[in-house]
Design a protein around this motif. Structure first.
Motif, PDB file in Angstrom:
ATOM      1  N   HIS A 118       0.988  -1.408   0.018  1.00 53.48           N
ATOM      2  CA  HIS A 118       0.464   0.146   0.006  1.00 53.48           C
ATOM      3  C   HIS A 118       1.367   1.637   0.381  1.00 53.48           C
ATOM      4  CE1 HIS A 118      -4.050  -1.787   1.636  1.00 53.48           C
ATOM      5  NE2 HIS A 118      -2.913  -3.285   0.802  1.00 53.48           N
ATOM      6  N   THR A 119       1.093   1.600   0.878  1.00 48.74           N
ATOM      7  CA  THR A 119       2.404   2.917   0.987  1.00 48.74           C
ATOM      8  C   THR A 119       3.581   2.732   0.238  1.00 48.74           C
ATOM      9  OG1 THR A 119       1.049   3.324   3.264  1.00 48.74           O
ATOM     10  CG2 THR A 119       3.027   4.254   2.717  1.00 48.74           C
ATOM     11  N   THR A 120       4.065   1.558   0.878  1.00 50.92           N
ATOM     12  CA  THR A 120       5.265   1.251   0.618  1.00 50.92           C
ATOM     13  C   THR A 120       5.572   1.256  -1.450  1.00 50.92           C
ATOM     14  OG1 THR A 120       5.458  -0.720   2.534  1.00 50.92           O
ATOM     15  CG2 THR A 120       7.391  -0.570   0.269  1.00 50.92           C
ATOM     16  N   ALA A 121       4.987   0.682  -2.003  1.00 47.58           N
ATOM     17  CA  ALA A 121       3.935   1.475  -3.509  1.00 47.58           C
ATOM     18  C   ALA A 121       4.264   2.644  -3.911  1.00 47.58           C
ATOM     19  CB  ALA A 121       3.127   0.401  -4.082  1.00 47.58           C
ATOM     20  N   SER A 122       3.447   3.202  -3.178  1.00 48.07           N
ATOM     21  CA  SER A 122       3.360   4.394  -3.319  1.00 48.07           C
ATOM     22  C   SER A 122       4.654   5.405  -3.188  1.00 48.07           C
ATOM     23  CB  SER A 122       1.719   5.271  -1.979  1.00 48.07           C
ATOM     24  OG  SER A 122       2.395   7.003  -2.232  1.00 48.07           O
ATOM     25  N   ASP A 123       5.410   5.232  -2.152  1.00 49.91           N
ATOM     26  CA  ASP A 123       7.032   5.758  -2.478  1.00 49.91           C
ATOM     27  C   ASP A 123       7.097   4.871  -3.337  1.00 49.91           C
ATOM     28  OD1 ASP A 123       5.996   6.749   1.037  1.00 49.91           O
ATOM     29  OD2 ASP A 123       6.911   4.807   1.995  1.00 49.91           O
ATOM     30  N   ALA A 124       8.044   3.982  -3.601  1.00 51.10           N
ATOM     31  CA  ALA A 124       7.642   3.954  -4.448  1.00 51.10           C
ATOM     32  C   ALA A 124       7.618   4.107  -6.086  1.00 51.10           C
ATOM     33  CB  ALA A 124       7.789   2.121  -5.117  1.00 51.10           C
ATOM     34  N   LEU A 125       6.852   4.999  -6.484  1.00 49.59           N
ATOM     35  CA  LEU A 125       6.449   4.820  -7.089  1.00 49.59           C
ATOM     36  C   LEU A 125       6.978   7.149  -7.523  1.00 49.59           C
ATOM     37  CD1 LEU A 125       2.056   3.478  -8.023  1.00 49.59           C
ATOM     38  CD2 LEU A 125       4.440   3.822  -9.426  1.00 49.59           C
ATOM     39  N   TRP A 126       6.552   7.212  -5.707  1.00 48.80           N
ATOM     40  CA  TRP A 126       7.366   8.684  -5.585  1.00 48.80           C
ATOM     41  C   TRP A 126       8.762   9.340  -5.780  1.00 48.80           C
ATOM     42  CZ3 TRP A 126       4.939  12.735  -5.444  1.00 48.80           C
ATOM     43  CH2 TRP A 126       3.529  13.613  -5.276  1.00 48.80           C
ATOM     44  N   ALA A 127       9.411   7.199  -6.160  1.00 48.17           N
ATOM     45  CA  ALA A 127      10.576   7.506  -5.974  1.00 48.17           C
ATOM     46  C   ALA A 127      11.134   7.082  -7.585  1.00 48.17           C
ATOM     47  CB  ALA A 127      11.657   6.002  -4.766  1.00 48.17           C
TER      48      ALA A 127
END
Length: 71
Positions: free
Chosen positions: A25-34
């Protein structure tokens, strides 16, 4: 760890492989932000559709059941 440091670490990877049957959830969002490409498989429950929803929301949806995208 500061968010900027966390995102900077993810930039060293080539691809984020999501998990099934429970998506990141948040980890995928963080990956996209990166700027890290995310590969996910859509399941049938809410918890298995989150990463796919993130990719669709930013216009990076791919094929039918497998979605890949990166910024």
């Amino acid at each position: 760890m500061a968010l900027a440091d966390h995102l900077a670490r993810q930039r060293h990877a080539d691809l984020f492989l999501d998990t099934l049957p429970i998506n990141a959830h948040t980890t995928a969002s963080d990956a996209l932000w990166a700027g890290l490409p995310v590969l996910t498989c859509i399941g049938e429950t809410f918890a298995s559709r989150v990463a796919g929803s993130l990719l669709r929301a930013i216009g990076l949806a791919g094929a039918d059941n497998y979605l890949a995208g990166g910024l």
